[in-house]
Design a protein around this motif. Structure first.
Motif, PDB file in Angstrom:
ATOM      1  N   PHE A   1       0.832  -1.203   0.000  1.00  0.00           N
ATOM      2  CA  PHE A   1       0.000   0.000   0.000  1.00  0.00           C
ATOM      3  C   PHE A   1       0.869   1.256   0.000  1.00  0.00           C
ATOM      4  O   PHE A   1       0.572   2.236  -0.677  1.00  0.00           O
ATOM      5  CB  PHE A   1      -0.934   0.008   1.215  1.00  0.00           C
ATOM      6  CG  PHE A   1      -2.088  -0.943   1.070  1.00  0.00           C
ATOM      7  CD1 PHE A   1      -3.037  -0.730   0.084  1.00  0.00           C
ATOM      8  CD2 PHE A   1      -2.232  -2.023   1.909  1.00  0.00           C
ATOM      9  CE1 PHE A   1      -4.116  -1.591  -0.050  1.00  0.00           C
ATOM     10  CE2 PHE A   1      -3.302  -2.895   1.779  1.00  0.00           C
ATOM     11  CZ  PHE A   1      -4.242  -2.678   0.798  1.00  0.00           C
ATOM     12  N   VAL A   2       1.944   1.218   0.783  1.00  0.00           N
ATOM     13  CA  VAL A   2       2.827   2.387   0.835  1.00  0.00           C
ATOM     14  C   VAL A   2       3.458   2.624  -0.542  1.00  0.00           C
ATOM     15  O   VAL A   2       3.548   3.762  -1.013  1.00  0.00           O
ATOM     16  CB  VAL A   2       3.923   2.191   1.903  1.00  0.00           C
ATOM     17  CG1 VAL A   2       4.850   3.396   1.915  1.00  0.00           C
ATOM     18  CG2 VAL A   2       3.299   2.013   3.268  1.00  0.00           C
TER      19      VAL A   2
ATOM     20  N   ALA B   1       0.998   4.250  -2.772  1.00  0.00           N
ATOM     21  CA  ALA B   1       0.836   5.659  -2.412  1.00  0.00           C
ATOM     22  C   ALA B   1       2.000   6.481  -2.945  1.00  0.00           C
ATOM     23  O   ALA B   1       1.813   7.549  -3.536  1.00  0.00           O
ATOM     24  CB  ALA B   1       0.735   5.802  -0.900  1.00  0.00           C
TER      25      ALA B   1
ATOM     26  N   ILE C   1      -6.638  -4.809   4.650  1.00  0.00           N
ATOM     27  CA  ILE C   1      -6.567  -3.900   5.803  1.00  0.00           C
ATOM     28  C   ILE C   1      -7.171  -4.576   7.019  1.00  0.00           C
ATOM     29  O   ILE C   1      -6.597  -4.549   8.115  1.00  0.00           O
ATOM     30  CB  ILE C   1      -7.358  -2.612   5.528  1.00  0.00           C
ATOM     31  CG1 ILE C   1      -6.786  -1.895   4.324  1.00  0.00           C
ATOM     32  CG2 ILE C   1      -7.340  -1.710   6.734  1.00  0.00           C
ATOM     33  CD1 ILE C   1      -7.768  -0.934   3.723  1.00  0.00           C
TER      34      ILE C   1
ATOM     35  N   VAL D   1      -3.237   9.957  -2.360  1.00  0.00           N
ATOM     36  CA  VAL D   1      -2.220   9.693  -1.347  1.00  0.00           C
ATOM     37  C   VAL D   1      -2.828   9.747   0.046  1.00  0.00           C
ATOM     38  O   VAL D   1      -2.573   8.884   0.882  1.00  0.00           O
ATOM     39  CB  VAL D   1      -1.062  10.700  -1.472  1.00  0.00           C
ATOM     40  CG1 VAL D   1      -0.082  10.527  -0.331  1.00  0.00           C
ATOM     41  CG2 VAL D   1      -0.361  10.519  -2.798  1.00  0.00           C
TER      42      VAL D   1
ATOM     43  N   VAL E   1      -4.650   6.670   1.195  1.00  0.00           N
ATOM     44  CA  VAL E   1      -3.876   5.518   1.646  1.00  0.00           C
ATOM     45  C   VAL E   1      -3.010   5.853   2.848  1.00  0.00           C
ATOM     46  O   VAL E   1      -2.261   5.020   3.325  1.00  0.00           O
ATOM     47  CB  VAL E   1      -3.007   4.928   0.521  1.00  0.00           C
ATOM     48  CG1 VAL E   1      -3.817   4.049  -0.371  1.00  0.00           C
ATOM     49  CG2 VAL E   1      -2.305   6.005  -0.238  1.00  0.00           C
TER      50      VAL E   1
ATOM     51  N   PHE F   1      -2.306   3.473   5.873  1.00  0.00           N
ATOM     52  CA  PHE F   1      -1.538   2.220   5.784  1.00  0.00           C
ATOM     53  C   PHE F   1      -0.146   2.303   6.398  1.00  0.00           C
ATOM     54  O   PHE F   1       0.240   1.425   7.170  1.00  0.00           O
ATOM     55  CB  PHE F   1      -1.455   1.739   4.341  1.00  0.00           C
ATOM     56  CG  PHE F   1      -2.801   1.469   3.762  1.00  0.00           C
ATOM     57  CD1 PHE F   1      -3.586   0.454   4.263  1.00  0.00           C
ATOM     58  CD2 PHE F   1      -3.300   2.256   2.756  1.00  0.00           C
ATOM     59  CE1 PHE F   1      -4.839   0.222   3.754  1.00  0.00           C
ATOM     60  CE2 PHE F   1      -4.552   2.033   2.244  1.00  0.00           C
ATOM     61  CZ  PHE F   1      -5.324   1.013   2.737  1.00  0.00           C
ATOM     62  N   PRO F   2       0.651   3.366   6.074  1.00  0.00           N
ATOM     63  CA  PRO F   2       1.948   3.460   6.738  1.00  0.00           C
ATOM     64  C   PRO F   2       1.789   3.495   8.247  1.00  0.00           C
ATOM     65  O   PRO F   2       2.559   2.851   8.980  1.00  0.00           O
ATOM     66  CB  PRO F   2       2.525   4.782   6.232  1.00  0.00           C
ATOM     67  CG  PRO F   2       1.788   5.097   5.002  1.00  0.00           C
ATOM     68  CD  PRO F   2       0.461   4.433   5.086  1.00  0.00           C
TER      69      PRO F   2
ATOM     70  N   ILE G   1       1.305   0.025   9.493  1.00  0.00           N
ATOM     71  CA  ILE G   1       2.542  -0.759   9.586  1.00  0.00           C
ATOM     72  C   ILE G   1       3.293  -0.381  10.842  1.00  0.00           C
ATOM     73  O   ILE G   1       3.792  -1.237  11.567  1.00  0.00           O
ATOM     74  CB  ILE G   1       3.481  -0.487   8.399  1.00  0.00           C
ATOM     75  CG1 ILE G   1       2.794  -0.808   7.104  1.00  0.00           C
ATOM     76  CG2 ILE G   1       4.742  -1.328   8.519  1.00  0.00           C
ATOM     77  CD1 ILE G   1       3.742  -0.684   5.949  1.00  0.00           C
TER      78      ILE G   1
ATOM     79  N   LEU H   1       1.718  -1.948  13.682  1.00  0.00           N
ATOM     80  CA  LEU H   1       2.013  -3.386  13.675  1.00  0.00           C
ATOM     81  C   LEU H   1       3.399  -3.626  14.236  1.00  0.00           C
ATOM     82  O   LEU H   1       3.641  -4.553  14.998  1.00  0.00           O
ATOM     83  CB  LEU H   1       1.966  -3.932  12.245  1.00  0.00           C
ATOM     84  CG  LEU H   1       0.625  -4.397  11.720  1.00  0.00           C
ATOM     85  CD1 LEU H   1       0.798  -5.047  10.369  1.00  0.00           C
ATOM     86  CD2 LEU H   1       0.015  -5.377  12.690  1.00  0.00           C
TER      87      LEU H   1
END
Lengths: 369, 332
Positions: A149-150, A153, B228, B271, B274, B277-278, B281, B284
């Motif tokens: 995903f990154v 992006a 996700i 951008v 999304v 998402f970073p 992570i 996580l």
């Protein structure tokens, strides 16, 4: 029953037939003539030299990622982040091309450096997933998905931000590079023999690495049972990281080929799903490098052959994906059925050999408690 | 920003989190029992398409949701059969189904693409919806969002406060011990995987019958939700309450991405969408890093007060997966 080679082959043929049957049912369910659909896929992929050269064009990246994935699978890793690694490869390639396009250097040198940059980009992204696994305890599947995903992006940001077309940015990607900065193609076709050569060399390298070197053997040991390999003195985390990096190199190369030979620019969906498709190919060939080239060619043919389905039969081109998915699914299920009902420890054979031929020894770790 | 608009937006965040919540709690049940259902991304797409198709054909929303649950349960049953009975890799089967179901939904959904069908409407609860702040936030939702609130509490209570829930934890942590206590481990794994699949199967129709009503093929924007939800399951540490927090956090971040858009004209909208998402992570990483050996070693070398403070934070974040997750159970 001794499971002979012929019997295994029969089971696999049965699985393929079932997959075809299932796809036929799916076609009938959507009121489509199955035979005509299959015929169209065949004609659309090998009906003419033009079509077949398209198949080869899509064979190259698919074979490259499959080659890389064979390395991570051997180490027992599910490199689901491969899509992001392809994307990063494409981004780094584009970056190098943009930097050098006005330098006046020899185009061959620029292309070579760009492909190397792409490989570095893929390796970097793969190393990140590997580091998250070895140092952060993040399972490679989840780390990889996040990194995918990154990467998407980052790609979109570049296309719509710093690298946008003069005037208005659009989903059609960055400004195409000068023709001299593409891998040379055959006249009258988009197919580049250089790209094909890169893919063939890649799969040969992987075959040799896995079958003919101590590195491949140790990698296999790590994949079969990481704990045992560690106790025997192998630095498992290094092997895990290295296998990620090697896979990333191949994925980055696939991204570089997409930019330098297929699209001549960076587009939003530059990885084109080849990473996930490569995972399917690797599973279907049971992680054996010998079969990578023909099966990848077959999958590429299905992809290209289904492109004309929407025009001719008003069907969605994802039929190729349905056929590929069911094929892998049924082969996997058939393998399970064969192991369960055929390879039961036979009272007439010596028990020892049966146990040693257990294909997945690491399962025994479930018996701790 | 006006307070009323803010409240309506936040209520929208709660609605948007509902499908993710069903998927995450379904996956939590499945993984608690020891089975990873990696097919989630495909299941959500296929149930979104299937649920919409059934609702369109019958003009009945409830049947659409039931169809979604049925499809989800069937896909999960296939994962269970391949992994428990045939002893194939769960990850492999799940991944294949994730791709296969996605392509099936696009292929089979082609004829109904873009058609307008029935849509779930909001049901304000009398009296409660009149309350200031809480009313517009919680009590002017649609039926399925109310159900999602109830599900969080019900799932948490079931797993941590009931006997069958304890057994569920047992078959995921120590299947052999649960077996000795009289549990039919594999049959229970089938049950919870299929139950989880049915819950995941609700997520699709929630999109196609409510949040993003209709079926629009590849531009539905649903591809990726399942992946996700899978990360949120881990973020949630296999605990429904914490998973719910993750789902709401994700929905909030996506909404913030939309709101902040005009403030950051240089950043394209794709951008910001999304952006979560970073962050996912990173979380996580924090959730898992406490499990890494070198962290413990490094911590041991730090001065005592610092060490204790960091260890406390890491322990609060840390989530340990069920010990037998992904490991087949054999009785020999």
């Amino acid at each position: 029953m001794r499971s002979s080679r012929w019997f295994d082959l029969l089971v696999q043929a049965g699985a393929v037939l079932l997959a075809l049957l299932f796809t036929t049912l799916v076609l009938l369910a959507s009121n489509a003539p199955p035979l005509e659909a299959f015929w169209n896929i065949l004609i659309g992929s090998v009906g003419s030299w033009g079509k077949f050269s398209d198949v080869l064009i899509s064979w190259v990246p698919l074979l490259l990622v499959t080659a890389g994935l064979l390395i991570t699978f051997t180490a027992g890793l599910w490199n689901i982040g491969i899509e992001g690694q392809i994307t990063l490869g494409a981004i780094f390639t584009t970056w190098m091309l943009r930097t050098l396009q006005d330098s006046g250097w020899n185009p061959a040198l620029i292309i070579g450096l760009s492909i190397l940059a792409g490989m570095a980009g893929g390796a970097l992204w793969a190393a990140l997933a590997g580091a998250l696994k070895t140092f952060g305890g993040v399972n490679e599947i989840f780390g990889g998905l996040g990194l995918n995903f990154v990467a998407t992006a980052l790609n979109l940001w570049l296309i719509f931000g710093p690298w946008k077309r003069p005037g208005v940015a659009s989903m059609s990607g960055t400004v195409p590079f000068d023709e001299s900065l593409s891998l040379p193609a055959l006249s009258g076709s988009r197919l580049s023999l250089y790209a094909v050569a890169i893919a063939v060399v890649a799969i040969l390298v992987v075959y040799f690495l896995l079958k003919g070197t101590y590195f491949g053997l140790r990698l296999k040991a790590v994949g079969k049972n990481a704990k045992a390999a560690y106790l025997l003195g192998l630095p498992t985390w290094q092997y895990i990281l290295i296998s990620f990096v090697i896979c990333g190199l191949f994925a980055g190369m696939a991204g570089a080929v997409q930019v330098t030979s297929v699209y001549h620019r960076l587009i939003p969906s530059i990885s084109s799903g080849y990473g996930f498709l490569g995972l399917l190919v690797a599973m279907l060939i049971n992680y054996q490098p010998v079969w990578a080239a023909p099966v990848a060619l077959f999958f590429a043919a299905l992809n290209i052959g289904s492109i004309q389905l929407p025009v001719v039969l008003k069907l969605d081109s994802t039929l190729a994906g349905v056929l590929q998915g069911t094929l892998v699914l049924f082969v996997l299920l058939a393998d399970g059925v064969r192991q369960k009902f055929v390879r039961k420890p036979d009272p007439h054979t010596s028990t020892g050999s049966v146990h040693r031929s257990n294909p997945l020894p690491e399962r025994e770790k479930g018996e701790k408690v | 920003m006006n307070v009323d608009i803010l409240l309506i937006s936040l209520a929208g965040v709660l609605t948007a989190a509902a499908p993710v919540l069903f998927a995450v709690i379904g996956e939590t049940f499945s993984e608690r029992a020891g089975v990873i259902n990696l097919s989630m991304n495909g299941t959500i797409l296929l149930t979104a398409m299937g649920g919409f198709a059934v609702a369109l054909a019958t003009d009945n929303i409830v049947l659409g949701f039931l169809a979604g649950m049925l499809i989800g349960a069937l896909v999960a049953a296939l994962v269970a059969f391949a992994s428990i009975t045939l002893k194939q890799s769960q990850v492999a089967v799940g991944f294949i189904l994730a791709l296969l179901c996605r392509d099936l939904s696009y292929f089979l959904g082609n004829p109904i693409m873009g058609e307008s069908g029935p849509r779930l409407s909001a049901v304000p609860i009398p009296f409660l919806s009149e309350m200031p702040v809480l009313g517009p936030l919680f009590f002017k939702q649609d039926a399925i969002t109310y159900l999602s609130f109830i599900l969080i509490a019900a799932a948490w209570t079931f797993i941590f406060r009931t006997r069958p829930g304890l057994m569920l934890q047992g078959i995921g942590e120590r299947p052999a011990a649960a077996f000795v206590r009289g549990a039919n481990v594999n049959r229970m794994r089938y049950f919870y995987t299929i139950l989880g699949g049915a819950l995941i199967g609700l997520a699709g129709p929630i999109y196609s019958l409510s949040i993003k009503a209709g079926w629009k093929g590849t531009i539905s924007g649903l591809d990726g939700i399942g992946w996700i939800a899978l990360s949120i399951t881990i973020f949630g540490g296999w605990n429904p309450a914490r998973a719910a927090f993750g789902a709401y956090l994700f929905a909030l971040l996506q909404w913030l991405g939309l709101v902040l858009q005009p403030l950051l004209p240089g950043v394209p909208s794709q951008v910001l969408q999304v952006a979560p998402f970073p962050l996912m992570i990173l979380t996580l990483l924090f959730v898992n890093i406490g499990n890494a050996e070198w962290v413990e070693r490094t911590l041991a070398g730090l001065p005592e007060p610092v060490r204790r403070a960091i260890a406390k934070i890491l322990r609060a974040l840390r989530a340990t997966p069920p010990a037998a997750l992904g490991v087949p159970f054999e009785t020999e």
